[in-house]
Design an enzyme around this catalytic site. Structure first.
Site, PDB file in Angstrom:
ATOM      1  N   SER A 221      -4.814   2.474   3.640  1.00 31.45           N
ATOM      2  CA  SER A 221      -4.044   2.601   2.405  1.00 31.45           C
ATOM      3  C   SER A 221      -2.551   2.702   2.743  1.00 31.45           C
ATOM      4  O   SER A 221      -1.991   1.778   3.319  1.00 31.45           O
ATOM      5  CB  SER A 221      -4.540   3.807   1.603  1.00 31.45           C
ATOM      6  OG  SER A 221      -4.045   3.771   0.292  1.00 31.45           O
TER       7      SER A 221
ATOM      8  N   ASP B   6     -10.915  -4.079  -4.810  1.00 29.88           N
ATOM      9  CA  ASP B   6     -10.041  -2.899  -4.780  1.00 29.88           C
ATOM     10  C   ASP B   6      -9.213  -2.838  -6.058  1.00 29.88           C
ATOM     11  O   ASP B   6      -8.339  -3.675  -6.289  1.00 29.88           O
ATOM     12  CB  ASP B   6      -9.129  -2.972  -3.548  1.00 29.88           C
ATOM     13  CG  ASP B   6      -8.460  -1.648  -3.232  1.00 29.88           C
ATOM     14  OD1 ASP B   6      -8.221  -0.869  -4.167  1.00 29.88           O
ATOM     15  OD2 ASP B   6      -8.160  -1.408  -2.049  1.00 29.88           O
TER      16      ASP B   6
ATOM     17  N   HIS C 128     -11.431   0.502  -3.106  1.00 30.33           N
ATOM     18  CA  HIS C 128     -10.498   1.014  -2.100  1.00 30.33           C
ATOM     19  C   HIS C 128     -11.201   1.796  -0.986  1.00 30.33           C
ATOM     20  O   HIS C 128     -10.709   1.856   0.141  1.00 30.33           O
ATOM     21  CB  HIS C 128      -9.449   1.896  -2.787  1.00 30.33           C
ATOM     22  CG  HIS C 128      -8.230   2.140  -1.954  1.00 30.33           C
ATOM     23  ND1 HIS C 128      -7.470   1.131  -1.399  1.00 30.33           N
ATOM     24  CD2 HIS C 128      -7.619   3.298  -1.572  1.00 30.33           C
ATOM     25  CE1 HIS C 128      -6.457   1.640  -0.724  1.00 30.33           C
ATOM     26  NE2 HIS C 128      -6.534   2.954  -0.804  1.00 30.33           N
TER      27      HIS C 128
END
Length: 921
Positions: free
Chosen positions: A768, A845, A878
């Site tokens: 991330s 995502d 994610h």
């Protein structure tokens, strides 16, 4: 007493330290010496018959360089795999040794001396064991502060992924009694008890003083199901009314986004043990949110984005409060970006304490652009494709405001329950519709305190609304951008303090987390419209969670802070008059605590999270008249496992970069030897206000890499991260990725200069924001320090990320165009300077869109850059979990890293065909 509430296995983010209970015993020292003797003899034997080329610091000097044609002795490689730190995962350098002949006489002398040595050693060992001094390493408590490890098994990747190393933790659902009783908790599904029971936390205690004050337990639900229309339904969630006569039960929950879901709701009667639909006319209507009135006489709920009210006065009628809710208008619940970035919950509904008013958010998404998410294997939309179109992907479109685009327009509305009307209160000098974020709503009797900021989060207005008079005013305006160039973070810990003149509180007030000095501290504002608070804390440390609880009887405020160390957490209390600040936890020992207080702050679930093995206790606080302590969890199994396995050696410290002290933790292999040359993996997150270096206990992927692969793993919290001072945090504004990358490179250069580090084998990885900073670090470094990198689900251009998060740190692309250009990963020629790097992303995502990776891939294609690998995961969000993808992520990281440090990626560039395999001799 049974363990309260629900036990869970929770991953904890970092490695620990432990008190120095015992140093290495004589026996463990003997074991280590014995191991090293064996290791030395084995290596000497092989090195005498095998030539290996020592790598230089240059790019071409790897031990496994493709030109090393003399590295083909299979017997050497097989024996070498027995040493975790020089085995198949780590190709060490060896010095060239010559075989020297020895005459027979000398051999005889050597044999006699060896026999004498073995006899003496055996005698010493006999005496040693007969004295019962021997303790096997598996019987010694794990000590994370130890500088060496005994014998044991390495940590495995399977263990890390399966939760083998997760501490068992419990959560308590504290609940206030109908008459304000403190110390009550909600037990659901406890063994040997009814399904839903209200217990006094002190129940089961044999102390007469304690048991005399225990509130009798009360069963709310006997069975783990409800009967509705002949159907048995299993509860997804249960929420008792304050008077404990009813329970709001949800069933058939279906997830929406991170916090939101829909469910069927039922009202369960405690006395009759029967249930009825929340809305009898629409029993199968899926509800997005349902909230009890504090008076237990009504429930307000959102369905199909409209707000409704169900009174419990015998009339089962449901009143519809709003009518225009739909795909673009939300009432009482947040949209995607407010759920993700502002409230961190599925609720945007707030009941007044007297139950006469309901405040709720109206969200208008009309101007917010849509982002399409495609799913190629699953159908999260729930819609079946028509015949002949089954092979087409499913699509979910979400209103996703990106940096610089239209934000949702939010307003706070009020519903007068007695009058039955909805109203709003206009405040002079407010932010424009497209420039307003509502961050917090707090009831204060018949008034409402509202915190709102401009969209770039550097100007805050504190607004006070009188709902009875239907008027309001701005009571405080703060421009923190002008103050220090920074921003306001969102906080949900603000607490109302009602007036109590007899107890030293003449007027209403509130406690809030504020910017004070060089960090976050807590302040007391009284009266409610006072802009000049009393600062309850201050100094060169920060409050991490505050107020955690407030004891209104004794005017005590509890909070969690970094007062002892920026990488520790302790619990403290302070009086409302700012006097008597003192620790609640024992600050003599390095510790990291979390705490959950009962409704009246008389009791708490105290969670010790490290550096030793985590434990939990229910304890009384200074606010309780009776002392009480009960151990909830010792994590004995985890403690036993920690004895049996070789966990990494943890080396904590600070690194000075540009005059700033940065925290680091270096995870060393269990048998670390400063004479060896180790590869280094840097792991980081680096996001604004985050912290990765701390004293929590954790055995994670980084632990596996150090323990099983034998590499060094280093984490450095650079500038921009939390708890090293606000000045060092806000420095990154307008240019994310610059100072974060700069500090990782500076740290890598410091490690590259260490004698025990192989400077040609240094890598970095992150997920991330950590993936973004991995790429920015590789881009800035251009291969001068880092050879390899691994980025998972990275942002590559902040213009692709959501507006509320991004603009807080970057402002808008319209205000800061050059900043956005510079922070995007765009210098692909610099990326070509690294040996090789890996990128992974989930196609589904909804947070960091797959477009980030695709856009970077296109830049690489346009410039003919090929020194990278890519792995994508269909339908994964994610977290990358769909169809077992999470395991593949970590397998890929591990195997890719092994190949990198073994020099395999050096063979990829400029590969040449082998027409005829080389014959083995």
């Amino acid at each position: 007493m049974d363990a309260p509430a629900t036990a869970s296995r929770q991953p904890i983010a970092e490695e620990p330290r432990m008190s120095q209970e015992s140093s290495l015993s004589t026996v463990s020292t003997t074991s280590l010496v014995f191991d090293r003797l064996h290791e030395h003899n084995e290596k000497s034997y092989h090195s005498s018959s095998q030539r290996r080329r020592a790598p230089s610091a240059s790019r071409g000097g790897y031990a496994d360089h493709p030109d090393d044609d003399d590295d083909d002795d299979e017997s050497y490689k097989e024996a070498d795999t027995n040493d975790l730190e020089t085995g198949p995962f780590l190709a060490p350098a060896s010095v060239m040794m010559r075989r020297v002949g020895v005459d027979r006489g000398l051999k005889k002398v050597i044999l006699i001396l060896a026999a004498a040595f073995l006899f003496a050693w055996g005698a010493a060992l006999f005496v040693f064991l007969s004295n019962k001094s021997y303790k096997h390493a598996s019987t010694i408590d794990h000590d994370p502060s130890a500088t060496s490890r005994g014998s044991g098994k390495p940590v495995t990747l399977d263990q890390v992924i399966s939760g083998f190393w997760y501490p068992t933790s419990h959560s308590i659902s504290w609940i206030e009694g109908p008459n304000g009783e403190d110390g009550l908790l909600l037990e659901q599904g406890a063994r040997g008890k009814d399904y839903l029971v209200v217990e006094d936390v002190r129940s089961g205690n044999k102390d007469s003083q304690v048991s005399a004050n225990v509130v009798q337990s009360r069963t709310l639900m006997k069975n783990p199901w409800i009967n509705v229309g002949g159907r048995q339904l299993a509860p997804s969630d249960t929420r008792p009314s304050k008077d404990m006569k009813k329970v709001l039960v949800s069933t058939d929950r279906q997830r929406n986004w991170r916090y939101s879901y829909t469910a069927l709701y039922w009202i369960f009667d405690v006395e009759t043990q029967t249930a009825e639909a929340l809305d009898p006319e629409h029993p199968d209507g899926r509800v997005q949110l349902a909230t009890w009135s504090p008076q237990s006489n009504a429930i307000v709920f959102t369905r199909d984005n409209n707000l409704f009210l169900r009174k419990l006065d015998g009339d089962k009628k449901v009143t519809q409060i709003t009518n225009d809710g739909g795909p673009e208008y939300f009432y009482g619940i947040p949209d995607w970006v407010y759920e993700e970035e502002v409230f961190a919950t599925n609720s945007a509904t707030w009941y007044s304490e007297d139950g006469k008013y309901v405040a709720f958010l109206r969200t208008n998404e009309t101007g917010v652009p849509e982002y399409p998410l495609q799913y190629f294997l699953s159908r999260p939309s729930g819609k079946e494709k028509p015949p002949g179109e089954e092979t087409y992907p499913d699509e979910k479109r979400i209103k996703y405001p990106r940096a610089g685009s239209h934000n949702p327009v939010v307003d706070l509305l009020f519903f007068d329950v007695e009058r039955g009307d909805v109203f709003s209160v206009d405040i002079d000098g407010g932010f424009a519709d497209d420039d307003r974020l509502i961050n917090m709503v707090l009831w204060a009797n018949d008034k409402v305190l509202i915190k709102e900021t401009n969209r770039v989060s550097d100007i805050m207005r504190v607004v006070l609304v009188d709902v009875v008079a239907r008027t309001g005013k701005t009571v405080n305006t703060i421009d923190v951008g002008e103050l220090d160039g920074g921003w306001f973070e969102i906080s949900h810990t603000t607490q109302f303090i009602p007036a109590d003149p007899a107890n030293g509180r003449p007027q209403d007030g509130y406690i809030d987390t504020v910017v004070h000095g060089n960090g976050d501290h807590i302040a007391y504002f009284s009266p409610m419209d006072n802009a000049e608070p009393v600062y309850l804390t201050g100094g060169d440390w920060e409050v991490d969670d505050g107020p955690s609880a407030v004891d209104l009887k004794n005017n005590l405020v509890y909070f969690v802070a970094t007062k002892e160390s920026s990488i520790q957490r302790h619990v403290y209390s302070v009086h409302l008059n700012r006097s008597d600040l003192k620790p609640f936890t024992d600050t003599k020992f390095e510790s990291y605590y979390d705490i959950s207080f009962s409704s009246g702050a008389g009791y708490a679930l105290l969670s010790y999270q490290g550096p030793k093995i985590p434990w939990q206790k229910v304890v009384s606080t200074p606010s309780s008249p009776v002392s009480y302590e009960h151990v909830v969890e010792k994590n004995e199994d985890l403690a036993e496992n920690a004895k049996k396995y070789e966990l990494p050696i943890l080396n904590y410290g600070t690194l000075k970069v540009d005059g700033v002290e940065l925290n680091y933790v270096e995870r060393r292999p269990p048998h670390f030897d400063e004479k060896k040359k180790y590869p280094v993996l840097f792991q980081q997150y680096s996001g604004p206000g985050s912290q990765s270096v701390h004293k929590k206990f954790a055995v994670d992927f980084q632990s596996y890499v150090a323990s099983a692969l034998g590499y060094l793993v280093v984490t450095v919290d650079g500038r921009g991260t939390g708890f090293i001072g606000r000045k060092n945090r806000v420095l990154i504004r307008d240019h994310l990725g610059y100072w974060e990358a700069h500090d990782q490179i500076a740290a890598a250069q410091a490690w590259a200069a260490k004698k025990y580090v192989d400077p040609a084998r240094i890598a970095i990885w992150g997920w991330s924001y950590g993936g973004f900073n991995t790429l920015k670090t590789l881009e800035m470094d251009a291969g001068r320090t880092f050879s390899y990198g691994m980025a998972v689900a990275p942002v590559t251009d902040w213009r692709f990320y959501d507006s509320i998060y991004t603009e807080r740190y970057m402002r808008t692309p319209q205000l800061n165009p050059s900043g956005y250009d510079q922070t995007a990963v765009s210098n692909v020629s610099a990326l070509a300077g690294n040996v090789r790097w890996l990128m992974m992303h989930g196609v589904g995502d909804d947070n960091v869109h797959y477009q980030n990776t695709l856009t970077l891939l296109d830049k690489l294609d346009l410039n003919g850059i090929e020194n990278y690998d890519v792995h994508v995961f269909p339908d994964s969000d994610h977290g990358i979990y769909f169809h077992g993808a999470n395991r593949i992520v970590y397998d890929k990281l591990s195997n890719w890293l092994i190949n990198a440090f073994n020099g395999e990626w050096l063979k990829v560039a400029g590969a040449k065909p082998i027409v005829e395999p080389k014959a083995r001799v």
